[in-house]
Design a protein around this motif. Structure first.
Motif, mmCIF file in Angstrom:
data_model
loop_
_atom_site.group_PDB
_atom_site.id
_atom_site.type_symbol
_atom_site.label_atom_id
_atom_site.label_comp_id
_atom_site.label_asym_id
_atom_site.label_seq_id
_atom_site.Cartn_x
_atom_site.Cartn_y
_atom_site.Cartn_z
ATOM 1 N N LYS A 91 0.842 -1.200 0.000
ATOM 2 C CA LYS A 91 0.000 0.000 0.000
ATOM 3 C C LYS A 91 0.882 1.258 0.000
ATOM 4 O O LYS A 91 0.454 2.321 -0.428
ATOM 5 N N LYS A 143 -1.096 3.605 -3.558
ATOM 6 C CA LYS A 143 -2.131 4.084 -2.637
ATOM 7 C C LYS A 143 -3.534 3.644 -3.056
ATOM 8 O O LYS A 143 -4.371 3.356 -2.218
ATOM 9 N N LYS A 144 -3.776 3.604 -4.367
ATOM 10 C CA LYS A 144 -5.117 3.276 -4.860
ATOM 11 C C LYS A 144 -5.328 1.769 -4.917
ATOM 12 O O LYS A 144 -4.514 1.035 -5.492
ATOM 13 N N VAL A 191 -7.345 0.222 -6.721
ATOM 14 C CA VAL A 191 -7.475 -0.169 -8.131
ATOM 15 C C VAL A 191 -6.121 -0.613 -8.686
ATOM 16 O O VAL A 191 -6.026 -1.629 -9.383
ATOM 17 N N ASP A 192 -5.073 0.143 -8.356
ATOM 18 C CA ASP A 192 -3.734 -0.200 -8.834
ATOM 19 C C ASP A 192 -3.227 -1.492 -8.195
ATOM 20 O O ASP A 192 -2.652 -2.349 -8.869
#
Length: 82
Positions: free
Chosen positions: A13, A17-18, A20-21
């Motif tokens: 993480k 951060k996202k 989705v990624d």
């Protein structure tokens, strides 16, 4: 019956951060692992549990992920057969 290997996948993480990624990278890893799984299963002497941690800083292409998973699984095979 028990499968020859169970494998978990994790993406930091801190670098992504996202969600989705992170999920996209996990999908790439799972697909590369799925393709290589039959060859890995043939060489395992006993059931194993493994975990793949993605430590890169950017989202790779599927081709790059496939090459890296092949290298990783080859290292696993060598360390298991010792």
């Amino acid at each position: 019956s028990q499968t020859p290997m169970q494998c978990a996948f994790s993406v930091s993480k801190r670098h992504f951060k996202k969600a989705v990624d992170r999920n996209k990278i996990k999908r790439l890893i799972r697909e590369a692992y799925r393709i290589q799984k039959p060859a890995l299963y043939k060489t395992l002497p006993a059931p194993f549990i493994g975990m793949i941690l993605f430590t890169g800083k950017e989202i790779p292409s599927q081709e790059i992920m496939n090459k890296n998973i092949v290298k990783l699984l080859e290292k696993w095979r060598k360390s298991i057969s010792l």
